[in-house]
Design a protein around this motif. Structure first.
Motif, mmCIF file in Angstrom:
data_model
loop_
_atom_site.group_PDB
_atom_site.id
_atom_site.type_symbol
_atom_site.label_atom_id
_atom_site.label_comp_id
_atom_site.label_asym_id
_atom_site.label_seq_id
_atom_site.Cartn_x
_atom_site.Cartn_y
_atom_site.Cartn_z
ATOM 1 N N LEU A 103 3.918 43.028 49.859
ATOM 2 C CA LEU A 103 3.882 41.872 50.749
ATOM 3 C C LEU A 103 4.851 42.031 51.920
ATOM 4 C CD1 LEU A 103 3.633 39.211 47.885
ATOM 5 C CD2 LEU A 103 1.783 40.425 49.067
ATOM 6 N N GLY A 104 5.347 40.930 52.424
ATOM 7 C CA GLY A 104 6.091 40.936 53.678
ATOM 8 C C GLY A 104 7.512 41.444 53.555
ATOM 9 N N GLY A 105 8.174 41.533 54.686
ATOM 10 C CA GLY A 105 9.556 41.975 54.728
ATOM 11 C C GLY A 105 10.306 41.391 55.912
ATOM 12 N N LYS A 106 11.608 41.396 55.798
ATOM 13 C CA LYS A 106 12.500 41.002 56.890
ATOM 14 C C LYS A 106 13.746 41.861 56.751
ATOM 15 C CE LYS A 106 13.162 38.345 60.491
ATOM 16 N NZ LYS A 106 12.237 38.312 61.645
ATOM 17 N N SER A 107 13.566 43.140 56.961
ATOM 18 C CA SER A 107 14.550 44.129 56.548
ATOM 19 C C SER A 107 15.780 44.135 57.435
ATOM 20 C CB SER A 107 13.906 45.514 56.525
ATOM 21 O OG SER A 107 12.814 45.533 55.628
ATOM 22 N N ALA A 108 16.913 44.414 56.798
ATOM 23 C CA ALA A 108 18.197 44.447 57.492
ATOM 24 C C ALA A 108 18.652 45.882 57.705
ATOM 25 C CB ALA A 108 19.250 43.684 56.688
ATOM 26 N N ALA A 109 19.118 46.165 58.916
ATOM 27 C CA ALA A 109 19.777 47.430 59.236
ATOM 28 C C ALA A 109 21.266 47.130 59.372
ATOM 29 C CB ALA A 109 19.222 48.006 60.534
ATOM 30 N N ILE A 110 22.062 47.641 58.442
ATOM 31 C CA ILE A 110 23.497 47.387 58.452
ATOM 32 C C ILE A 110 24.185 48.511 59.227
ATOM 33 C CG2 ILE A 110 25.568 47.122 57.040
ATOM 34 C CD1 ILE A 110 23.775 46.059 54.798
ATOM 35 N N VAL A 111 24.777 48.184 60.345
ATOM 36 C CA VAL A 111 25.458 49.169 61.181
ATOM 37 C C VAL A 111 26.955 49.077 60.904
ATOM 38 C CG1 VAL A 111 25.842 49.994 63.523
ATOM 39 C CG2 VAL A 111 23.657 48.897 62.935
#
Length: 484
Positions: free
Chosen positions: A253-261
């Protein structure tokens, strides 16, 4: 070359549809009809399920030795490899993916899946014997589930079809595929290859149609499992139907992925990575890294650099090899993304680039301007809801623990990344993020490893031995001790 079709692929043969209903495939770039194909009906689904049921209950496919099914899928792999360029062009034509992305991923990645699953199937423990604790040995068998309803979305149509079809075939299942109405054309090429590869009659049917046809397939009593990729809202409905019927299902299903810098991340490498991962496939990707988490000390400078990188991407004709961002798949999707851009401004996020309105130089097509918001609060809707377009939110964090908290403060858990000069520290952060897949200084779906989501991002896994096992039932056979 015309892309029009007048038949459905039911039970492995080209069949006249039950009705005269037609799906018009519209170019997201020109807004013109590029093909007309039959729209499947409930009667067509019934015929497809009946063919699949007969092929499973009475036919040879589930009764072949695994190596015999592997041989057929291997033949399909060779045919698929020979038509990668054609497949890429068809997908770009029907749903607007930039041809550069279609040549990179839309066509080659499905073929890579076939090859990966073939290797997995050759080593898979289809039948094994273990010692029982009560004295006799136990035979454990992986047997095919039965008739599979495979329902892919429009954004990566072949990628999501083959992630279901190939393991199902290798396991000995029969399959009814229902492509999305926006992207039925690529499955016609697939049907031709299945036929040429020698897949037996009844084993695979392909019937394109809309939501009502899909629900008829999902709820059909002749279907043993539903494999679906799409929105979380649709997944909840499918899961409810399958739960009521005690029918197996896997839901990607869906996503709201985080990129941690992290603060030690290399700026150039990180920006290049996020420029691709944030808006890949014009932002129409469930694994897109759309929440970019940056420490407060670096937030302003990093957000400005990211906005510059995104603003410099070429938007336009998806058939142009130089295009990096193409149109949205449909007018409704264009309008949806525009509403979220307006919402972000209303919520108080800082608009750094993009915004509402057509990109410069374009006067038709379902385009939106690639957009970057800064100073986003993770509680804002633009940070919590899946937009499915080229819209990025830069969110400040106080320390690494706060970054992990923000990353996990989402109903989704599909993908993610950590960017850092310290790979070991990055892996430690990755372990703390509740998501099914995550990369350190990169992101990819490796077909040797399971792919899927935590929380509202889905149920079950695709790829790897785990993905093949999703199409099998486990049977324990208790072997009696030999007579004294």
């Amino acid at each position: 070359m015309t892309l029009d079709r007048d038949a459905l692929f039911i039970g492995g043969t080209w069949t006249k549809p039950a009705t005269d209903a037609v799906l018009e495939v519209v170019s997201p770039h020109s807004e013109e009809v590029v093909a007309r194909v039959p729209e499947g009906s409930a009667a067509d689904i019934d015929a497809a399920v009946a063919a699949a049921r007969r092929a499973f209950d009475e036919g040879p496919w589930p009764r072949l030795a695994p190596h015999e099914r592997i041989d057929v899928v291997q033949a399909l792999s060779g045919l698929y490899a020979a038509r990668l360029g054609e497949m890429a062009e068809v997908i770009t034509t029907e749903m607007g993916s930039p041809i550069s992305f279609s040549n990179l991923a839309q066509a080659p990645a499905p073929w890579m899946q076939i090859e990966a699953f073939l290797g997995i199937a050759r080593e898979f423990p289809w039948e094994s014997t273990r010692p029982g604790v009560l004295g006799a040995d136990v035979m454990v068998r992986h047997e095919p589930i039965g008739v599979i309803a495979a329902i892919p979305p429009w954004n990566v149509p072949q990628f999501t079809v083959l992630s279901k079809l190939i393991p199902a075939l290798l396991a000995g299942c029969t399959v009814v595929v229902k492509p999305a109405p926006e992207s039925p054309l690529d499955c016609y090429l697939l049907a031709e290859m299945l036929q040429e590869a020698g897949v037996p009659e009844g084993v695979v049917s392909i019937v394109a149609g809309g939501r009502e046809v899909g629900e008829h397939l999902v709820s059909h009593p002749g279907v043993d499992k539903v494999a679906f990729t799409g929105s979380t809202a649709a997944g909840r409905r499918i899961g409810a139907i399958c739960g009521e019927q005690l029918k197996r299902c896997s839901l990607e299903l869906g996503g709201k992925s985080a990129a941690i810098v992290l603060d030690d991340a290399d700026l150039t490498t990180t920006l290049e990575g996020l420029k691709f991962l944030g808006v890949m496939n014009s932002g129409q990707a469930c694994v897109a890294q759309t929440r970019v988490l940056v420490s407060r000390d670096r937030h302003d400078a990093f957000a400005a650099s990211l906005a510059d990188a995104i603003a410099g991407m070429k938007v336009g004709d998806p058939m142009d090899p130089a295009t990096e961002i193409g149109p949205m798949v449909a007018r409704r999707q264009q309008e949806r993304v525009e509403k979220y851009i307006a919402l972000g401004q209303e919520e108080g996020a800082q608009l750094l680039t993009g915004g509402q309105g057509m990109p410069e130089g374009l006067d038709r097509g379902w385009y939106v301007r690639p957009t970057v918001f800064a100073a986003v609060d993770n509680r804002m809707r633009i940070a919590q809801e899946e937009i499915f377009g080229p819209v990025l939110s830069v969110i400040p964090y106080d320390d690494v623990a706060d970054a992990v908290r923000i990353a996990n403060d989402s109903e989704y858990g599909l993908a993610g990344t950590v960017w850092t000069a310290d790979a070991e520290a990055g892996a430690d952060v990755a372990r703390q993020v509740r998501t099914g897949t995550i990369g350190v200084n990169t992101y990819t779906m490796d077909f040797a490893a399971p792919f899927g989501g935590y929380k509202a991002s889905g149920v079950g896994r695709e790829f790897g031995p785990e993905g093949l096992a999703q199409y099998t039932e486990l049977k324990s056979v208790y072997l009696s001790s030999p007579p004294m």
